[in-house]
Design a protein around this motif. Structure first.
Motif, PDB file in Angstrom:
ATOM      1  N   TYR A 147      20.625   1.402  15.221  1.00 48.06           N
ATOM      2  CA  TYR A 147      21.583   0.569  14.500  1.00 48.06           C
ATOM      3  C   TYR A 147      21.901  -0.695  15.304  1.00 48.06           C
ATOM      4  O   TYR A 147      21.928  -1.796  14.764  1.00 48.06           O
ATOM      5  CB  TYR A 147      22.859   1.362  14.213  1.00 48.06           C
ATOM      6  N   ALA A 148      22.127  -0.553  16.604  1.00 51.56           N
ATOM      7  CA  ALA A 148      22.458  -1.697  17.463  1.00 51.56           C
ATOM      8  C   ALA A 148      21.323  -2.710  17.487  1.00 51.56           C
ATOM      9  O   ALA A 148      21.556  -3.918  17.548  1.00 51.56           O
ATOM     10  CB  ALA A 148      22.774  -1.220  18.881  1.00 51.56           C
ATOM     11  N   ARG A 149      20.098  -2.229  17.412  1.00 50.80           N
ATOM     12  CA  ARG A 149      18.933  -3.103  17.451  1.00 50.80           C
ATOM     13  C   ARG A 149      18.740  -3.866  16.130  1.00 50.80           C
ATOM     14  O   ARG A 149      18.413  -5.038  16.119  1.00 50.80           O
ATOM     15  CB  ARG A 149      17.686  -2.279  17.781  1.00 50.80           C
ATOM     16  N   SER A 150      18.972  -3.204  15.001  1.00 54.38           N
ATOM     17  CA  SER A 150      18.572  -3.798  13.726  1.00 54.38           C
ATOM     18  C   SER A 150      19.708  -4.243  12.805  1.00 54.38           C
ATOM     19  O   SER A 150      19.489  -5.069  11.925  1.00 54.38           O
ATOM     20  CB  SER A 150      17.685  -2.820  12.967  1.00 54.38           C
ATOM     21  N   GLU A 151      20.899  -3.696  12.938  1.00 54.06           N
ATOM     22  CA  GLU A 151      21.991  -3.975  11.992  1.00 54.06           C
ATOM     23  C   GLU A 151      23.153  -4.705  12.666  1.00 54.06           C
ATOM     24  O   GLU A 151      23.735  -4.201  13.608  1.00 54.06           O
ATOM     25  CB  GLU A 151      22.530  -2.663  11.404  1.00 54.06           C
ATOM     26  N   PRO A 152      23.519  -5.887  12.152  1.00 52.42           N
ATOM     27  CA  PRO A 152      24.672  -6.577  12.740  1.00 52.42           C
ATOM     28  C   PRO A 152      25.994  -5.967  12.286  1.00 52.42           C
ATOM     29  O   PRO A 152      26.107  -5.447  11.183  1.00 52.42           O
ATOM     30  CB  PRO A 152      24.526  -8.013  12.216  1.00 52.42           C
ATOM     31  N   VAL A 153      26.969  -6.039  13.156  1.00 53.87           N
ATOM     32  CA  VAL A 153      28.338  -5.669  12.808  1.00 53.87           C
ATOM     33  C   VAL A 153      28.937  -6.786  11.957  1.00 53.87           C
ATOM     34  O   VAL A 153      29.712  -6.551  11.044  1.00 53.87           O
ATOM     35  CB  VAL A 153      29.176  -5.463  14.091  1.00 53.87           C
ATOM     36  N   TYR A 154      28.535  -8.026  12.265  1.00 57.21           N
ATOM     37  CA  TYR A 154      29.031  -9.190  11.537  1.00 57.21           C
ATOM     38  C   TYR A 154      27.905 -10.207  11.445  1.00 57.21           C
ATOM     39  O   TYR A 154      27.230 -10.480  12.434  1.00 57.21           O
ATOM     40  CB  TYR A 154      30.228  -9.806  12.282  1.00 57.21           C
ATOM     41  N   ARG A 155      27.695 -10.758  10.258  1.00 63.37           N
ATOM     42  CA  ARG A 155      26.656 -11.767  10.052  1.00 63.37           C
ATOM     43  C   ARG A 155      27.330 -13.133   9.896  1.00 63.37           C
ATOM     44  O   ARG A 155      28.231 -13.291   9.067  1.00 63.37           O
ATOM     45  CB  ARG A 155      25.838 -11.426   8.811  1.00 63.37           C
ATOM     46  N   LEU A 156      26.900 -14.107  10.721  1.00 56.97           N
ATOM     47  CA  LEU A 156      27.449 -15.455  10.629  1.00 56.97           C
ATOM     48  C   LEU A 156      26.936 -16.101   9.350  1.00 56.97           C
ATOM     49  O   LEU A 156      25.747 -15.999   9.033  1.00 56.97           O
ATOM     50  CB  LEU A 156      27.044 -16.292  11.840  1.00 56.97           C
ATOM     51  N   ASP A 157      27.820 -16.767   8.611  1.00 53.01           N
ATOM     52  CA  ASP A 157      27.388 -17.330   7.328  1.00 53.01           C
ATOM     53  C   ASP A 157      26.674 -18.667   7.526  1.00 53.01           C
ATOM     54  O   ASP A 157      26.813 -19.344   8.541  1.00 53.01           O
ATOM     55  CB  ASP A 157      28.538 -17.415   6.336  1.00 53.01           C
TER      56      ASP A 157
END
Length: 186
Positions: A147-157
């Motif tokens: 999860y840490a490698r592939s999924e962001p906690v927050y995506r910058l717009d």
């Protein structure tokens, strides 16, 4: 005669609000940083859960739900708590709890803030025997790394990223004073 005056006042108000919003983003980048609050991060997390992950060729599934993000005062790592469900052989239907602490890093490929060095704090599975719990802990640790490698906690717009000053890029990310601060670098 009054009607056009109300329309122009509304138009001016709309322009002022729009300008202030844009000015806030630009001024943040002018200071070579932008900060995100816990509620901003939480709102984005809420839209992406529950999530189910299949492990061991589908023999075991792990569901994470109800994320709760906090940034403890004086801490340089955020805390994430989830309801945890494990499905598969000998699994219990009652939800467990998963808690972790982690730093954050920026990944240009996802344009997001990802967990960095997540550390499992709490892992509770009701009704599990010690052997299943130990095996499930290994699966959860592997899931956290993935999860840490592939999924962001927050995506910058895109709007925020389009306002990056010329010659600058996203630099380091730090957690300080209860906020996540993204710094710019050359």
């Amino acid at each position: 005669m009054r009607r056009p005056l109300h329309l122009s006042a509304a138009a001016v108000l709309l322009l002022v609000v729009t300008a202030c919003t844009s000015l806030g983003v630009v001024s943040a980048w002018l200071n070579d940083q932008v900060a995100f609050t816990t509620p901003q991060l939480q709102r984005q997390l809420d839209t992406r859960f529950p999530r189910t992950f299949d492990k061991l060729g589908g023999l075991v599934s792990v569901t994470l739900d109800n994320p709760h993000l906090t940034i403890p005062q004086g801490n340089r790592r955020l805390r994430l708590d989830f309801d945890l469900g494990v499905g598969g052989v000998a699994a219990d239907d009652r939800p467990g709890r998963l808690s972790l602490v982690s730093g954050l890093r920026y990944d240009p490929a996802t344009r997001g803030l990802h967990l960095e060095d997540p550390e499992l704090l709490q892992f509770d599975l009701p009704g599990s025997n010690a052997l299943l719990k130990g095996g499930a802990r290994g699966i959860v640790n592997s899931l956290l790394s993935e999860y840490a490698r592939s999924e962001p906690v927050y995506r910058l717009d895109d709007d925020l990223l389009s306002k990056l000053p010329s010659g600058k890029r996203i630099g380091n990310v730090e957690i300080t004073d209860g906020r996540v601060v993204v710094h710019l670098a050359r």
